[in-house]
Design an enzyme around this catalytic site. Structure first.
Site, PDB file in Angstrom:
ATOM      1  N   ASP A 290       8.013   0.555  -3.134  1.00 43.55           N
ATOM      2  CA  ASP A 290       8.991  -0.825  -3.563  1.00 43.55           C
ATOM      3  C   ASP A 290       8.009  -1.263  -4.396  1.00 43.55           C
ATOM      4  OD1 ASP A 290      10.523  -2.726  -3.811  1.00 43.55           O
ATOM      5  OD2 ASP A 290      10.738  -2.881  -2.387  1.00 43.55           O
ATOM      6  N   HIS A 321      13.388   0.067  -4.313  1.00 43.21           N
ATOM      7  CA  HIS A 321      13.675  -1.388  -3.856  1.00 43.21           C
ATOM      8  C   HIS A 321      15.352  -1.455  -3.452  1.00 43.21           C
ATOM      9  CE1 HIS A 321      13.524  -5.819  -3.872  1.00 43.21           C
ATOM     10  NE2 HIS A 321      14.723  -5.666  -4.392  1.00 43.21           N
TER      11      HIS A 321
END
Length: 362
Positions: A290, A321
């Site tokens: 992420d 993400h």
């Protein structure tokens, strides 16, 4: 995927349910090592067909307004599409900038197909919701969300209520679960790519590819209310902010009536400040790559998931993400995992009620 949790009967039931889900054993994406591209795909990809939405305004105790967008089906399918066999109300919470992404809309449509009643929570001043008070909702202040949950419970008193948040919007849901404890009125909750440590996240800053679009999105919305906000904050400083931290400070710390320090602000708004009090099954779906949340070692509270019987972390090596894309265009296996989690939790809770001899809602 790796599941981090404290051993319990609830955890065993979840492992069995997720183990039966084919989506967690699915294929790969063509660019598994490009999390930035996955992030852009999630932000820009809009579901087709576009969902039909019915907006409802809810007036709060201080005369502020929030907007509830009820998803009633794809636009060409008519308003009665997918409403058979209702199972629970699904409250969808966008990120802290109020950006309703294509991914969040796609999750709502998938939930609608499975019998959920999806509704999007729009904060004060977000997504064309009128700002009737010279104040917005701080990062981790669940006051408005608490009133919304109470309203949804009163409107559907016999239907379970579950909630899912996306990205930085998870700070609001995590704070609500901690402050409310066993009185949250939620049967289960989920966070997709959550931000656990708000202050560290603002101070570390995000990649410009993510921060600048969100910053411009926020400024464009706030500029509509420059006149009313001028009574409470320095509008020139607000609209001249060059980072999300500067904008957050201008909105909530450097106010004209009650200025406060950055440190004091986060004492009241850290998402996990009351995490030990949470008493609702919560799934956090995170990816190790992420680019927004930051490195796993300093951004994931792994000890919390090992010690709390209510917190479950599903950690995957790739997914970006809020991405977690499937081969099917516009689909996310993360959405499938969240909906499977809700199904498993509701099934477990119904079984526990029958075992204890509790009456079923009529």
């Amino acid at each position: 995927c790796r599941l981090f949790c404290k051993p319990s009967a609830l955890a065993q039931h979840l492992v069995r349910s997720l183990g039966r889900s084919l989506v967690l054993w699915g294929g790969c994406w063509l660019w598994p090592n490009w999390p930035q591209l996955q992030m852009l795909w999630q932000l820009l990809q809009l579901p087709k067909p576009e969902p039909a939405v019915a907006r409802e305004f809810l007036q709060l105790r201080d005369a502020g307004l929030v907007a509830l967008d009820w998803l009633v089906g794809p636009r060409e399918a008519g308003s009665d599409s997918g409403r058979g066999g209702l199972s629970s109300v699904l409250l969808l919470i966008p990120n802290a900038a109020g950006k309703v992404t294509g991914g969040l809309l796609q999750l709502g449509l998938q939930a609608l197909e499975r019998g959920f009643i999806p509704v999007i929570f729009n904060r004060r001043g977000h997504n064309s919701c009128p700002l009737t008070t010279p104040s917005l909702q701080p990062f981790g202040d669940p006051g408005d969300l608490r009133e919304v949950v109470t309203y949804l419970h009163c409107r559907h008193p016999t239907v379970p209520l579950v909630a899912v948040s996306e990205g930085s919007g998870s700070g609001l849901l995590l704070a609500y679960l901690g402050e409310s404890g066993s009185s949250s009125r939620l049967a289960a909750a989920a966070c997709i790519s959550p931000i656990f440590r708000g202050r560290d996240w603002f101070e570390a800053r995000m990649p410009w590819l993510y921060e600048w679009p969100l910053l411009l999105h926020l400024k464009r919305g706030l500029s509509r209310y420059a006149g009313s906000l001028a009574k409470a904050v320095d509008v020139d400083r607000l609209l001249g902010s060059r980072s999300l931290r500067e904008l957050e400070e201008a909105l909530f710390c450097r106010t004209k009536s009650r200025p406060t320090s950055w440190e004091a602000y986060w004492e009241r708004n850290e998402p996990l400040r009351d995490a030990d009090e949470a008493a609702v099954p919560l799934l956090c779906l995170c990816s190790a790559d992420d680019p927004v949340r930051g490195p796993v070692s300093r951004s994931l509270p792994l000890e919390l998931f090992r010690s709390s019987p209510y917190f479950f972390l599903l950690l995957t090596s790739r997914g970006g993400h809020c991405g977690f894309p499937q081969r099917s265009p516009g689909r996310s296996w993360g959405h499938e995992a969240v909906l499977e989690f809700f199904r498993a939790m509701l099934e477990f809770l119904r079984a526990e009620d029958r075992r204890k001899g509790l009456p079923q809602p009529r």
